[in-house]
Design an enzyme around this catalytic site. Structure first.
Site: not given
Ligand SMILES: Nc1ncnc2c1ncn2[C@@H]1O[C@H](COP(=O)(O)OP(=O)(O)OP(=O)(O)O)[C@@H](O)[C@H]1O
Length: 445
Positions: A256, A145
């Site tokens: 999730d 991300v």
């Molecule tokens: N919309 C957003 N705005 C700001 N930061 C974000 C956003 N989406 C994700 N992040 C950051 O990126 C990290 C990874 O997000 P992602 O949704 O890919 O994975 P996750 O939910 O932590 O794990 P998984 O994919 O295993 O469910 C998050 O923990 C957060 O710190």
């Protein structure tokens, strides 16, 4: 992983102002959703940008719904948005022309200035300074991300898929893009679009600036969240998921719900991320995802779903129950380093609650008081209703929101019986002094 910016009195004041605005908005039953219209220029631009395949909605507003959450009446109202101006969204599927227009729900800061427009892979590339590691804000099952800054200065979060992300799941997801990107709710992270370019697969979503709930519970984002704030966040999540379950055209099961999927705004309210994304995670044997058919994250998954593989809204309710316990205890759902009896947090915490010792399971960093002890006790009772082994016995998400409203009201009334007019938004009410509000700044190319 994250660079920070310092705290200041100004930030606290800003936060208080934002809180006042947000609560006023909730009290009036009008959550602030940015609704922007297309411009002729938008369409001209999209016709010119025909190089990359962009799977995006044709018209976000057509038939989409906005929930209005009336805090006083404990009711939801749904209104249809009526700003339909575009051709059918289906006509855009697989199109080489980007006919994508997005309105940006405000997550505070620069994003509130965003207007309609469209973007290409080139723009995404530029927005992230060529996917610069300096703009990386996280890593998840889907991929990396990045924080991105579009040419108009607006901020977005850009999710770049791992190469092994399941194509099968992606094609299903693409079919849903039209639906998902029309969903607007103050407490849901807005999906702006999905784009493919060669073997690149990218999702563009609303940027939320203040980290994840898990980071706040871990204490890696400055001061620990107080009970009032945790109740606000739990209510926000309950609203968001209720909306997905009840007020979208077809019920959407999040699949999730977990603390790392709850993003926190600068004024400490919550936005639920990744709805509809769960199936996109890569099949990584080391990941926390359970990969054989069932999707979700270990520790949060409904045992009834695991047993039957039948997914219902009540699976989200179960995960929400786990989240509630996580918020009260501050612990992760599974704590492998603890003694055996405490490793599965819900088992240990619910046991404590049943023995009348809820306060033992309460996050040790939370201030004890008759009001907070009572609130915690009641949240445990609600969690118990969410965690019923059989889905039929579980409470609905809407009822969760209503129960939490009651708990928050009672907590406020008990803790602060005669607050001055603006007291609910003061630092005293929040139970803290100036807090450190850290988040990453943007690095440009
Ligand atoms: N919309 C957003 N705005 C700001 N930061 C974000 C956003 N989406 C994700 N992040 C950051 O990126 C990290 C990874 O997000 P992602 O949704 O890919 O994975 P996750 O939910 O932590 O794990 P998984 O994919 O295993 O469910 C998050 O923990 C957060 O710190």
């Amino acid at each position: 992983m994250k660079k920070t910016q310092g705290s200041s009195l100004h930030q606290l004041n800003q936060r208080k102002r934002n809180s006042v605005l947000q609560d006023k908005s909730a009290g009036n039953g009008t959550e602030s959703h940015n609704v922007k219209s297309h411009t002729a220029l938008t369409y001209l631009k999209s016709a010119v940008k025909g190089i990359f395949t962009l799977f995006v909605p044709g018209q976000r507003k057509t038939g989409s719904k906005v929930v209005e959450n009336d805090d006083r009446m404990n009711t939801y109202k749904v209104r249809e948005l009526s700003t339909s101006t575009d051709s059918s969204s289906d006509s855009n599927k697989g199109s080489t022309k980007s006919n994508f227009s997005h309105s940006y729900a405000s997550s505070g800061g620069a994003n509130s200035q965003l207007g309609p427009g469209n973007f290409s892979f080139e723009e995404i590339y530029k927005a992230t300074a060529k996917f610069s590691p300096d703009n990386k804000i996280g890593e998840g099952g889907f991929g990396t991300v990045y924080k991105g800054k579009l040419s108009d200065g607006s901020l977005v979060a850009i999710k770049r898929a791992k190469k092994d992300v399941q194509n099968k799941h992606l094609s299903e997801f693409k079919n849903e893009i039209n639906t998902l990107s029309r969903i607007e709710h103050l407490n849901l992270v807005r999906l702006y679009g999905y784009l493919e370019h060669g073997d690149e697969k990218i999702i563009v979503v609303e940027y939320v600036s203040n980290g994840t709930l898990r980071e706040h519970l871990d204490g890696t984002r400055g001061q620990v969240l107080e009970i009032g704030e945790r109740l606000d966040i739990a209510i926000d999540v309950a609203h968001a998921v209720t909306y997905l379950h009840m007020y979208t055209d077809h019920p959407i099961i999040h699949r999730d719900i977990k603390a790392s999927n709850i993003l926190i705004t600068d004024n400490f309210r919550a936005k639920v991320a990744d709805f509809g994304f769960a199936r996109l995670a890569a099949e990584d044997p080391d990941a926390t995802h359970i990969s054989t058919k069932v999707k979700g994250t270990a520790g949060y998954v409904d045992p009834d779903y695991l047993r039957t593989h039948q997914l219902t809204e009540k699976s989200d309710v179960y995960s929400f129950g786990v989240l509630l316990v996580e918020m009260i205890t501050g612990r992760h759902p599974v704590e492998p380093k603890r003694q055996l009896s405490e490793r599965v947090t819900i088992r240990w915490a619910m046991q404590m609650w049943k023995q009348g010792e809820a306060v033992v399971a309460m996050d040790p960093r939370l201030r004890r008081s008759p009001a907070s002890n009572k609130a915690i006790e009641k949240v445990f009772r609600l969690a118990h209703q969410c965690l019923a082994p059989s889905r039929k016995s579980r409470i609905s998400m809407k009822s969760c929101a209503e129960v939490l409203w009651g708990i928050r009201k009672e907590f406020r009334d008990k803790a602060f019986p005669n607050p001055p007019l603006d007291f609910h938004h003061s630092a005293d009410f929040l139970g803290r002094d100036v807090r450190k509000n850290k988040h990453k700044s943007f690095v440009s190319a």
